[in-house]
Design an enzyme around this catalytic site. Structure first.
Site, PDB file in Angstrom:
ATOM      1  N   ARG A  82      26.213  28.850   7.993  1.00  0.00           N
ATOM      2  CA  ARG A  82      27.594  29.334   8.057  1.00  0.00           C
ATOM      3  C   ARG A  82      27.925  30.094   6.787  1.00  0.00           C
ATOM      4  NH1 ARG A  82      33.051  26.936  10.039  1.00  0.00           N
ATOM      5  NH2 ARG A  82      34.412  28.635   9.411  1.00  0.00           N
ATOM      6  N   ARG A  91      30.565  32.014  14.473  1.00  0.00           N
ATOM      7  CA  ARG A  91      30.018  31.119  13.460  1.00  0.00           C
ATOM      8  C   ARG A  91      28.848  30.324  14.012  1.00  0.00           C
ATOM      9  NH1 ARG A  91      35.566  28.688  12.641  1.00  0.00           N
ATOM     10  NH2 ARG A  91      35.877  30.882  12.717  1.00  0.00           N
ATOM     11  N   ASP A  94      30.766  25.053  13.160  1.00  0.00           N
ATOM     12  CA  ASP A  94      32.107  24.722  12.692  1.00  0.00           C
ATOM     13  C   ASP A  94      32.276  23.217  12.857  1.00  0.00           C
ATOM     14  OD1 ASP A  94      34.711  25.120  11.747  1.00  0.00           O
ATOM     15  OD2 ASP A  94      35.512  25.423  13.757  1.00  0.00           O
ATOM     16  N   ASP A  96      35.006  20.054  12.041  1.00  0.00           N
ATOM     17  CA  ASP A  96      36.372  19.730  11.634  1.00  0.00           C
ATOM     18  C   ASP A  96      36.632  18.241  11.791  1.00  0.00           C
ATOM     19  OD1 ASP A  96      37.490  22.346  11.061  1.00  0.00           O
ATOM     20  OD2 ASP A  96      37.384  22.730  13.206  1.00  0.00           O
TER      21      ASP A  96
END
Length: 163
Positions: A82, A91, A94, A96
């Protein structure tokens, strides 16, 4: 700190060293040492990302505090290839933090629960597979209930029929 649990969203829409997006998500779950991983969902691109995503949710148990886990997630993203870029762009990976078993958290560059998780089918669908009874510490509503409410607000599934 004692072990606590985190719900993590995983997403990819570009090939990386581990293969296509779904392979990248599976490899990232291994890198996280995830206790549980949802199935991988194919979802359409959001914003200018261009390509559809492979999305999943994982439960991770760790003794890390939220800022330290965030730093670990960012390190994993970089290891997977990334690079910085525009918001909502393509991307390789990712990651989160969605929820934390110790409740809400707010610090520099990090808010738990994730501010947008309640409004994203691509987050709630996989999360409901592995943590349907986890309660949003802000609203007190379970993940299953949040998903049901979101589906009622948005009854048309935006995904292409062939997924």
């Amino acid at each position: 700190m004692a072990l606590t649990s985190y719900a993590i969203a995983l997403g990819s829409n570009r090939r990386g060293r581990h293969g296509g997006p779904a392979d990248t998500v599976r490899a990232a779950a291994q890198a996280l040492d995830a206790e549980r991983l949802s199935s991988i969902h194919a979802t359409p691109a959001l914003g200018p990302a261009g390509r559809g995503f492979a999305n999943a949710a994982a439960i991770v148990e760790t003794d890390l505090e939220p800022p330290d886990l965030l730093a670990r997630l960012k390190s994993i993203e970089r290891t997977f290839g990334r690079r910085g870029g525009r918001r909502w762009g393509p991307r390789v990976l990712d990651l989160d933090i969605l929820l934390w078993s110790d409740g809400p958290y707010e610090g520099e560059g990090l808010v738990i629960p994730h501010p947008a998780f309640r409004d994203r089918l691509f987050v709630l669908e996989p999360l409901a597979e592995i943590a349907p009874e986890w309660r949003d510490p802000v609203t007190g509503v379970t993940v299953r209930q949040l998903l049901h409410r979101l589906r009622r607000r948005n009854p048309v599934d935006p995904r292409p029929a062939d997924t």
